[in-house]
Design a protein around this motif. Sequence first.
Motif, PDB file in Angstrom:
ATOM      1  N   PRO A 157      -0.670   4.315  -2.753  1.00 55.43           N
ATOM      2  CA  PRO A 157      -1.454   5.294  -1.989  1.00 55.43           C
ATOM      3  C   PRO A 157      -2.788   4.743  -1.511  1.00 55.43           C
TER       4      PRO A 157
ATOM      5  N   THR B 262      -2.354   2.383   1.419  1.00 52.33           N
ATOM      6  CA  THR B 262      -2.034   3.159   2.616  1.00 52.33           C
ATOM      7  C   THR B 262      -3.297   3.701   3.270  1.00 52.33           C
ATOM      8  N   VAL B 263      -4.217   4.194   2.439  1.00 56.19           N
ATOM      9  CA  VAL B 263      -5.482   4.715   2.966  1.00 56.19           C
ATOM     10  C   VAL B 263      -6.295   3.596   3.614  1.00 56.19           C
TER      11      VAL B 263
ATOM     12  N   ALA C  85       3.245   0.047   2.441  1.00 54.47           N
ATOM     13  CA  ALA C  85       2.063   0.731   2.976  1.00 54.47           C
ATOM     14  C   ALA C  85       1.973   0.552   4.491  1.00 54.47           C
TER      15      ALA C  85
ATOM     16  N   TYR D 295      11.090  14.273  -1.478  1.00 59.32           N
ATOM     17  CA  TYR D 295       9.660  13.992  -1.306  1.00 59.32           C
ATOM     18  C   TYR D 295       9.222  14.295   0.126  1.00 59.32           C
TER      19      TYR D 295
ATOM     20  N   SER E 253       0.857  13.574  -2.039  1.00 59.92           N
ATOM     21  CA  SER E 253       0.496  12.205  -2.433  1.00 59.92           C
ATOM     22  C   SER E 253      -0.214  12.170  -3.778  1.00 59.92           C
TER      23      SER E 253
ATOM     24  N   LEU F 189       1.917  10.998  -6.591  1.00 60.59           N
ATOM     25  CA  LEU F 189       2.280   9.584  -6.673  1.00 60.59           C
ATOM     26  C   LEU F 189       1.542   8.892  -7.810  1.00 60.59           C
ATOM     27  N   ASN F 190       0.385   9.443  -8.182  1.00 57.98           N
ATOM     28  CA  ASN F 190      -0.358   8.856  -9.292  1.00 57.98           C
ATOM     29  C   ASN F 190       0.443   8.893 -10.591  1.00 57.98           C
TER      30      ASN F 190
ATOM     31  N   VAL G 203      -7.173   5.308  -6.897  1.00 55.39           N
ATOM     32  CA  VAL G 203      -6.326   6.099  -6.000  1.00 55.39           C
ATOM     33  C   VAL G 203      -6.947   7.473  -5.757  1.00 55.39           C
TER      34      VAL G 203
ATOM     35  N   SER H 215      -8.205   7.589  -1.991  1.00 58.65           N
ATOM     36  CA  SER H 215      -7.298   8.358  -1.137  1.00 58.65           C
ATOM     37  C   SER H 215      -7.941   9.626  -0.591  1.00 58.65           C
TER      38      SER H 215
ATOM     39  N   THR I  73      -8.704  12.254  -2.492  1.00 56.60           N
ATOM     40  CA  THR I  73      -8.300  13.407  -3.295  1.00 56.60           C
ATOM     41  C   THR I  73      -9.515  14.131  -3.880  1.00 56.60           C
TER      42      THR I  73
END
Length: 305
Positions: free
Chosen positions: A104, A107-108, A163, A234, A247, A250-251, A284, A288, A290
Amino acid sequence: MSYSKIYIMLIGIMVSWGINVSVLKVLVAHTDAVTMTSLRIFTASLVVFIVLYFLGKIRLPKKSELFYVFGGALLSVVLHHYFLAEGLTKTSATNTGLILGMGPLLTVILSMLFFRKKPSFIRLVGFICGGVGVSFTVLAGGNGVDSINLGDVEILLCILSQALSFILINKAAQTMDPRLLTGYMMLIGSFLLFAISLWKEPEGLASLASAPPVFWAGFFFSAVIATGMGHLIYNYSIGQVGAAEASIFLNLNTFFSLVGAAILLNETIVPAHFIGLVLIVTGVLLGSGTLEMWMLQRKNKNVSA
């Protein structure tokens, strides 16, 4: 479907994906890695298309979508699963699970590079935490930089290629159902992987003939449950609760990978693994966005009140 049921399904997927790392470690120990992977992905693609048939979602991709289909197949299936299979033959399932936890965050980072978005201070701290976490992971139980395993590098390349594929998938999803895109990527990617296996592993198919029953049990679990149904559910969850919310789960993949390696493979978890786990998950959560999203939601609720 209620959010609580979707969240339960997401947790179930993370359990299967975490266990799948240890299952794949067993599979590559019994047969040639690339040959097995190509057949596993092909089986998963059949599962996806069978489900899509009953959902009435199957159609041919448009010309404008072919680039994303083949690009995604190359990155998300061929390179991702090739490096995953090869890396698992050289490193532990524990290290693999921890390094995959960087997915994740990578990806960010790539999204910011491609879309030219500057990271906030909180995300920058997350990037640093994630990088340090990977360092603890690949050096766990070793004697310094000289102990870095080639398998760890291949797992890093594996998650990096995935990613990168998310950038293409995100763009293609504007016109194509992500579940259908997943099916085409798996189908095309499995044929490309099989072509590579014929060159790299000429005795690959023969090695499958002598595989024990436990191999086939793990093979079908990985292909049908973890890979085929896992990606379908998913992607459905993303459409229901949003990509950011999905997402977050995913952690948990990293945690269940560690648990699976300890239970199924009796791998030793050293203190450095726990340090790596904490830093990666922290990275993450921060990198990310979050934490920022949670803070914004809290602020909006207070303003509304």
